[in-house]
Design a protein around this motif. Structure first.
Motif, PDB file in Angstrom:
ATOM      1  N   HIS A  51       0.679  -0.845   0.105  1.00 45.65           N
ATOM      2  CA  HIS A  51       0.179  -0.016  -0.079  1.00 45.65           C
ATOM      3  C   HIS A  51       0.963   1.027  -0.287  1.00 45.65           C
ATOM      4  O   HIS A  51       0.429   1.745  -0.790  1.00 45.65           O
ATOM      5  CB  HIS A  51      -1.346   0.066   1.230  1.00 45.65           C
ATOM      6  CG  HIS A  51      -1.963  -0.927   1.141  1.00 45.65           C
ATOM      7  ND1 HIS A  51      -3.046  -0.936  -0.063  1.00 45.65           N
ATOM      8  CD2 HIS A  51      -1.968  -2.237   2.185  1.00 45.65           C
ATOM      9  CE1 HIS A  51      -3.540  -2.313   0.439  1.00 45.65           C
ATOM     10  NE2 HIS A  51      -2.869  -2.780   1.452  1.00 45.65           N
ATOM     11  N   TYR A  82      -8.137   6.251   1.751  1.00 43.26           N
ATOM     12  CA  TYR A  82      -7.194   5.393   0.809  1.00 43.26           C
ATOM     13  C   TYR A  82      -5.871   5.770   1.414  1.00 43.26           C
ATOM     14  O   TYR A  82      -5.486   5.534   2.557  1.00 43.26           O
ATOM     15  CB  TYR A  82      -7.483   5.246  -0.104  1.00 43.26           C
ATOM     16  CG  TYR A  82      -6.087   4.003  -0.729  1.00 43.26           C
ATOM     17  CD1 TYR A  82      -6.074   2.289   0.445  1.00 43.26           C
ATOM     18  CD2 TYR A  82      -4.834   3.897  -1.293  1.00 43.26           C
ATOM     19  CE1 TYR A  82      -5.182   1.527  -0.415  1.00 43.26           C
ATOM     20  CE2 TYR A  82      -4.321   3.047  -1.563  1.00 43.26           C
ATOM     21  CZ  TYR A  82      -3.817   1.901  -0.891  1.00 43.26           C
ATOM     22  OH  TYR A  82      -3.070   1.017  -1.724  1.00 43.26           O
ATOM     23  N   PHE A  85      -5.425   5.936   5.027  1.00 39.62           N
ATOM     24  CA  PHE A  85      -5.145   4.397   5.534  1.00 39.62           C
ATOM     25  C   PHE A  85      -3.397   4.048   5.454  1.00 39.62           C
ATOM     26  O   PHE A  85      -2.663   4.415   5.875  1.00 39.62           O
ATOM     27  CB  PHE A  85      -5.805   3.428   4.759  1.00 39.62           C
ATOM     28  CG  PHE A  85      -5.166   2.108   4.603  1.00 39.62           C
ATOM     29  CD1 PHE A  85      -5.352   1.825   6.899  1.00 39.62           C
ATOM     30  CD2 PHE A  85      -3.748   1.715   4.078  1.00 39.62           C
ATOM     31  CE1 PHE A  85      -4.794  -0.001   6.248  1.00 39.62           C
ATOM     32  CE2 PHE A  85      -3.663   0.590   4.273  1.00 39.62           C
ATOM     33  CZ  PHE A  85      -4.473  -0.493   5.153  1.00 39.62           C
ATOM     34  N   ASN A 135      -3.608  -6.189  -0.786  1.00 34.37           N
ATOM     35  CA  ASN A 135      -4.666  -6.292   0.557  1.00 34.37           C
ATOM     36  C   ASN A 135      -3.799  -7.583   0.376  1.00 34.37           C
ATOM     37  O   ASN A 135      -3.015  -8.628   1.440  1.00 34.37           O
ATOM     38  CB  ASN A 135      -6.087  -6.088   0.339  1.00 34.37           C
ATOM     39  CG  ASN A 135      -6.583  -4.910   1.452  1.00 34.37           C
ATOM     40  OD1 ASN A 135      -5.623  -4.211   1.862  1.00 34.37           O
ATOM     41  ND2 ASN A 135      -7.263  -4.958   0.444  1.00 34.37           N
ATOM     42  N   TYR A 151      -6.514  -2.540   3.769  1.00 34.80           N
ATOM     43  CA  TYR A 151      -7.399  -1.735   3.831  1.00 34.80           C
ATOM     44  C   TYR A 151      -9.077  -2.021   3.566  1.00 34.80           C
ATOM     45  O   TYR A 151      -8.446  -2.972   2.396  1.00 34.80           O
ATOM     46  CB  TYR A 151      -6.541  -1.190   2.467  1.00 34.80           C
ATOM     47  CG  TYR A 151      -8.053   0.915   2.440  1.00 34.80           C
ATOM     48  CD1 TYR A 151      -7.832   1.543   3.682  1.00 34.80           C
ATOM     49  CD2 TYR A 151      -8.526   0.246   1.011  1.00 34.80           C
ATOM     50  CE1 TYR A 151      -8.824   2.790   2.848  1.00 34.80           C
ATOM     51  CE2 TYR A 151      -9.513   1.120   0.899  1.00 34.80           C
ATOM     52  CZ  TYR A 151      -9.540   1.935   1.759  1.00 34.80           C
ATOM     53  OH  TYR A 151     -10.745   3.240   1.740  1.00 34.80           O
TER      54      TYR A 151
END
Length: 156
Positions: A51, A82, A85, A135, A151
Motif C-alpha cells: 500500500h 485510502y 490509511f 491486501n 485496507y
C-alpha cells in the motif's frame, strides 16, 4: 542481502499490479518504478508494504519535489480515505528479521510475481482490484502486523 532483493521484488510486484497505467505524479507513461509514499530511508518500517508502493515514472521518482505530486495523484485516483490509511502505515511497528527470514519472504515474493505475470490482464486493473491485490499479497507475505496489511473501506 535478501532485504535488498526483497525490496526489489516487492517493487516489481507493485509495478505489475499497476501495469499499463501512467505515473501517479506526472500522468505520463514510460519506465515505471515502484515509488514509495513514505521513503525507505525515512520509514523503513513500512518499506515492503504494497500500500506504500505505487507506480511512479523513473524520472519522477528521482525528483524530491515529485513526492508531493505522487501523493496528490494517489488521493485523486484512490480517494482521501485510502490516502489516510497509507498515512497510518508510519505507525507500523518495526520488526526485526534475520537475513534467513528475508530469504523466505523473498522466495514467496518471487512466486507471487511469477503468478501475477502469468495472470496479467490485457487491460489495467481497476482501483478496487489493485487495492485487493495489495491486501492479498501483503497478507500472503506476512511481514507486518495485521493492522497494517489490509485496507478496508469504510463504505463496504
Amino acid at each position: 542481502n535478501y532485504k535488498v532483493k526483497l525490496q526489489s521484488k516487492v517493487q516489481e510486484i507493485a509495478r505489475i499490479i499497476d501495469h499499463d497505467l501512467p505515473c501517479l505524479a506526472r500522468n505520463k507513461f514510460g519506465q515505471m518504478h515502484g515509488g514509495h509514499i513514505y521513503s525507505k530511508g525515512s520509514s523503513p518500517n513500512c518499506r515492503f508494504n504494497l500500500h506504500n508502493i505505487h507506480r511512479q515514472s523513473a524520472q519522477s521518482n528521482h525528483w524530491q519535489n515529485d513526492d508531493y505530486l505522487l501523493r496528490e495523484g494517489l488521493k485523486k485516483e484512490y480517494g482521501e480515505e485510502y490516502f489516510e490509511f497509507i498515512l497510518s502505515l508510519r505507525n507500523t511497528t518495526p520488526t526485526k528479521y534475520s537475513n534467513k527470514d528475508f530469504e523466505e519472504f523473498y522466495k514467496m515474493a518471487c512466486k507471487i510475481a511469477v503468478t501475477l505475470k502469468k495472470n496479467i490482464t490485457p487491460i489495467p486493473y481497476s482501483v478496487e482490484e489493485r487495492i485487493e491485490l495489495r491486501n492479498d499479497i501483503n497478507k500472503t507475505l506476512g511481514i507486518y502486523d495485521s493492522r497494517f496489511l489490509e485496507y478496508k473501506s469504510i463504505k463496504t
